[in-house]
Each structure stands twice: as structure tokens, then as C-alpha cells.
Design an enzyme around this catalytic site. Structure first.
Site, PDB file in Angstrom:
ATOM      1  N   LYS A 286      28.048  25.629  10.748  1.00 36.87           N
ATOM      2  CA  LYS A 286      29.037  26.319   9.928  1.00 36.87           C
ATOM      3  C   LYS A 286      29.284  25.552   8.626  1.00 36.87           C
ATOM      4  O   LYS A 286      29.069  24.336   8.567  1.00 36.87           O
ATOM      5  CB  LYS A 286      30.366  26.424  10.686  1.00 36.87           C
ATOM      6  N   ARG A 360      29.163  34.850  22.946  1.00 33.75           N
ATOM      7  CA  ARG A 360      28.616  35.920  23.798  1.00 33.75           C
ATOM      8  C   ARG A 360      27.621  35.364  24.823  1.00 33.75           C
ATOM      9  O   ARG A 360      27.412  35.971  25.873  1.00 33.75           O
ATOM     10  CB  ARG A 360      27.980  37.006  22.921  1.00 33.75           C
TER      11      ARG A 360
END
Length: 505
Positions: A286, A360
Site C-alpha cells: 500500500k 476475501r
């Protein structure tokens, strides 16, 4: 930190005794609208007369969240009067949290307070008010070398002039349990990631079994256990960190009854929480700006942990299994790479195109585990899953995805009751096509378009045919970013109310 011990009660009238050093008069709170009207159809009294005079002489506009105080400096035998503004009466229902926060801030330096709602506030809004009043006392300052002095408020009496207060007393008890759960969720979500590792988060779950030994059991799986179960997607995330991934399973026997090792839940409602105690993005690192907020990426697990606190405190007669997927997503020589292919517990192969779409991956194996080991009536997962959800809905509503209409309606009703709002989102097959992979069964991202939807579609691929399921993307609601940078405790209130309604069905 634990919420301060506030003694709350509901009464139909206010009775004041002469003040003493050990029993001071309470600060009296009344409410006014922006047109200068005091709410509540309160009985005539010297307090009402004082409030009306204060409202007139101070030229108080009674805007939402504003307050004015008469400290009764010239009369030691008189109670201090606080008027809290609610703004426009027709918008009060949507502003209960702001009114509760303003109320607490106005009385937190008192020892006692009497809140005069009269007959204005209904049971639903009363529950919201109490939950947020208690929540306003929350603070997270145990890492400060010199924390601020504690608030002095210790007792609040809520005056409702209703024919029967039984419903309000019940609502008070449930609101207190909900506030306890929200405080627990905020505590773990606000904690520093070097303190709250996956193992420590699992320990927080195990503490529940000690605090509520009559109704809760907890077991924890480590990475070796997950290897045996074939949870390749989960392990693909945790393998990049020196911190071992954990799966914490919390069983709440509110209906079937806990009876030792042979206890078995009866078609429980299953709650699943994403517990990424820190998310660097892995190899798909990130940007540094805002990365400190990624300690909140376990907000889903925090909300589930808080919900279990709440229902155990409320002693709800319902069976629930909650599973926290605890991991840390870090870059290292062992970390997963974009283009890796891994296999989930149910045999589905997944191509990892972005290691920052890790939530996920831990959730899909956890969803498989729940379905394999329980017969859940419905599964609800909560996760700070996508930045796309924040763009779509901001910080007002959580995104709700589901394959079951009854679950959608029940969660929407609970969200309206608590004002912990959701918005029903689509799961069309056309979106699902975006996550088909050329080299595996499925890929873990679906492109820039509809990112929150395709993430939900990914999770749906791991739900068995006929299994009721809902997914709450709480990326915009689990914490306040920017200068505040603090957990909100959402959606504990929503989930606790949902479970309460299911226990009464």
C-alpha cells in the site's frame, strides 16, 4: 479501555432530596427544539420554570448538539439545569446519537444527572440514546503516560413519563449490553498492531470463555491445523508474516444449553469476522499515506467479538457460532506473489492477482470451515473489505450483500432500529463474471469497476447452494479516519439487535 461504571435507571418522576456532601443534587437535563419549545410535556415544576427562563434570557438557539447551563451558583439548594438543543423536532429520530453525545459532554463533570425526556422519546430511540450516552464515555488512553483525569459522572436517571416503564427498563438493560459490546469492539480495534497480533486477538476471544463460562466455549486453530484442513487461501495471506495466523471459534449456547464437551449447537446463526490485525498490502504494498489506519483492518473481527460480548451480557436465548479469521498481511521472502495459485478448503483454486485483496482470501476458507463443521441457519460475515465501498457509501451506511430475502429484511430492520444503517447492494451474475480466471477457477480481484460488488461475488462463490448468507462491507463505517482515527464499534448494535429479533422469532 473498559467503559466507566455508570449506574443508569429509568423512573417516571423526579424526586429530589436535600443535597449533602455525599449525596449531591443531580444536574437536570431538558431538551429544546430550535423554535424555543422545551420537549417532553413535563409536569410544572421549579426546574421547568428555571429552564424556560434560561432559554429566554440566554437567547439560546437550541441548535443540534448545542447546550446552555445554569449552574445555580446563587442557590446551593437548587440543582443545575442544562438545556440541550435537538434542532428540528422532525429530524430528532436521525440525530439521537448526536444528542446523546452532547448530553454526556454537558454532564460528564457532574456526579449525578437526571435526564428529563418526558413522553417525547419512544422505546426505539430510547435504546439508541442510552447506547450512545454510554458510548460517549469511552476513551482509549492507556498508552498515554499521563492520561486525562476520569470523568466524575457516576449515576444517570432517565425520566420518562410513560404509562408503563417495563419496556423501557428492558430496553435499558439491552442498551447497556450493546454498549458493553461496542466498547469491547473499539478496544481491540483501537489497539496498536504490535500489541494486538493475531495470537493476541485469539486470546481476546478465549477471554470470553472465562467471562461467560456458563454460555461460551472457545477453541483456536493454528496454521498447522489449517494446513491439515487444506485452507490454502488463508495460509497464502498469513505466510508472509512472522506472526502465526489463528482461527478463533466462539460457541455461544444461549438456547441449546452448554453441557460440557458433548454440547452441540442447534442450527446456530454463524458470524464470521475478518481479523487482519495489520494490512500492509503484502507484496502489492500500500502507499505509505494512511497506512497507519490499516490496524483497523480487523474491524470485522472486532465487531463480531463485541457482538458476542453483547449477546452474552444480555443472555439472549439463541445459539451462535462466531469465527474470527486472525492474520497479518506482510511483505517478506515468504509472502504470496501476484500470479500465485492457491487452493481453498473446498477445493476451489484461486489466482492471486493482488496480494492487497487478502481479506476475501482469509474469509473464503473461514466460510468453508463454518459450513463444514456446523449447520448454520444463516451466515453473516463482516469485513473492512474494500476501498470501493468507502467511495460508494462513505461512512454513513455499511454495504449489505445477501442471497436471502428474509436475511436482507431482518438486517435492514435491525439497522433502522439501531440507526446503524446498511444499504442493500447487487449481486448480479454479470458482476460475478468479472472474477473468472484464465488459469484457475477464480481470481481474487475483478478490476476497477464495482470493486465492492466483485469482492462480495468472490465470497458468494464459497457459499453452498441453499445456504442463507449475508456479507457486510464495513470499510467505511468501522472507524473514523483522518484526525479522529478511532474505531466506531459498528456494526455491533446492528448485529446485536438482529440476533435479539431472531431470538424472539
Amino acid at each position: 479501555m473498559p467503559l466507566p461504571k455508570l449506574s443508569l435507571s429509568v423512573q417516571s418522576e423526579l424526586s429530589l432530596k436535600k443535597a449533602t456532601k455525599t449525596n449531591p443534587l443531580p444536574t437536570i437535563v431538558v431538551y429544546a427544539t430550535d423554535d424555543g419549545k422545551i420537549l417532553g410535556n413535563l409536569p410544572d415544576s421549579e426546574h421547568l420554570t428555571t429552564a424556560k427562563a434560561l432559554l429566554k434570557r440566554s437567547n439560546f438557539q437550541a441548535g443540534l448538539g448545542e447546550s446552555v447551563i445554569d449552574y445555580a451558583i446563587n442557590d446551593k439548594d437548587a440543582a443545575a439545569i442544562v438545556i440541550v438543543g435537538v434542532g428540528k423536532l422532525d429530524k430528532l429520530a436521525n440525530n439521537i446519537a448526536k444528542v446523546a453525545n452532547a448530553t454526556y459532554n454537558a454532564i460528564k463533570t457532574s456526579q449525578k444527572a437526571a435526564v428529563l425526556w418526558g413522553d417525547t422519546i419512544c422505546q426505539i430511540h430510547f435504546t439508541q440514546f442510552v447506547t450512545h450516552l454510554i458510548g460517549s464515555s469511552y476513551r482509549f488512553d492507556h498508552h498515554k503516560s499521563k492520561p486525562k483525569p476520569a470523568d466524575t459522572l457516576s449515576e444517570v436517571v432517565l425520566i420518562n413519563t410513560k404509562d408503563s416503564l417495563d419496556d423501557y427498563k428492558t430496553a435499558l438493560q439491552f442498551a447497556q449490553a450493546t454498549a458493553t459490546g461496542m466498547g469491547a469492539a473499539r478496544d481491540v480495534a483501537n489497539e496498536a498492531p504490535n500489541v494486538l497480533t493475531p495470537s493476541e486477538l485469539a486470546k481476546k476471544a478465549k477471554q470470553l470463555a472465562k467471562d461467560y463460562a456458563d454460555t461460551i466455549t472457545v477453541s483456536v486453530l493454528g496454521e498447522k491445523d489449517m494446513e491439515k484442513l487444506g485452507m490454502g487461501c488463508f495460509l497464502a495471506v498469513s505466510q508472509g508474516s512472522d506472526q502465526e495466523g489463528k482461527l478463533a471459534i466462539i460457541e455461544y449456547y444461549g438456547k441449546s444449553g452448554k453441557s460440557g464437551k458433548k454440547a452441540k449447537l442447534n442450527k446456530p446463526i454463524a458470524l464470521v469476522g475478518k481479523g487482519l490485525t495489520f494490512d500492509s498490502g503484502g507484496i502489492s504494498l500500500k502507499p505509505s499515506a494512511g497506512m497507519e489506519e490499516m490496524k483497523f483492518d480487523m474491524g470485522g473481527a472486532a465487531s463480531i467479538l463485541g457482538t458476542m460480548h453483547a449477546i452474552a451480557e444480555a443472555n439472549l436465548p439463541i445459539d451462535v457460532v462466531a469465527v474470527l479469521a486472525c492474520a497479518e498481511n506482510m511483505p517478506s521472502a515468504r509472502a504470496s506473489r501476484p500470479s500465485d495459485v492457491v487452493t481453498a478448503m473446498n477445493g476451489t483454486t484461486v489466482e492471486i492477482l493482488n496480494t492487497d485483496a487478502e481479506g476475501r482470501l482469509v474469509l473464503c476458507d473461514t466460510l468453508c470451515y463454518v459450513q463444514e463443521n456446523y449447520e448454520p441457519k444463516v451466515i453473516i460475515d463482516t469485513a473492512t473489505l474494500t476501498g470501493a465501498c468507502v467511495i460508494a457509501l462513505g461512512s454513513v451506511r455499511s454495504a449489505l450483500y445477501s442471497n436471502d430475502e428474509d436475511t436482507i429484511f431482518a438486517l435492514q430492520a435491525a439497522s433502522e432500529y439501531t440507526n446503524d444503517l446498511v444499504w442493500h447492494m447487487p449481486l448480479d451474475d454479470a458482476y460475478d463474471e468479472q472474477i473468472n480466471s484464465k488459469v484457475a477457477d477464480i481470481q481474487n480481484i475483478g478490476g476497477r469497476e464495482a470493486g465492492s460488488v466483485t469482492a462480495a461475488c468472490f465470497l458468494k462463490r464459497f457459499i453452498k447452494e441453499g445456504q442463507a448468507w449475508a456479507h457486510l462491507d464495513i470499510a467505511g463505517t468501522a472507524w473514523n479516519g483522518g484526525g479522529t482515527c478511532a474505531a466506531t464499534g459498528r456494526p455491533v448494535a446492528l448485529l446485536a439487535q438482529y440476533l435479539r429479533s431472531q431470538s424472539q422469532a
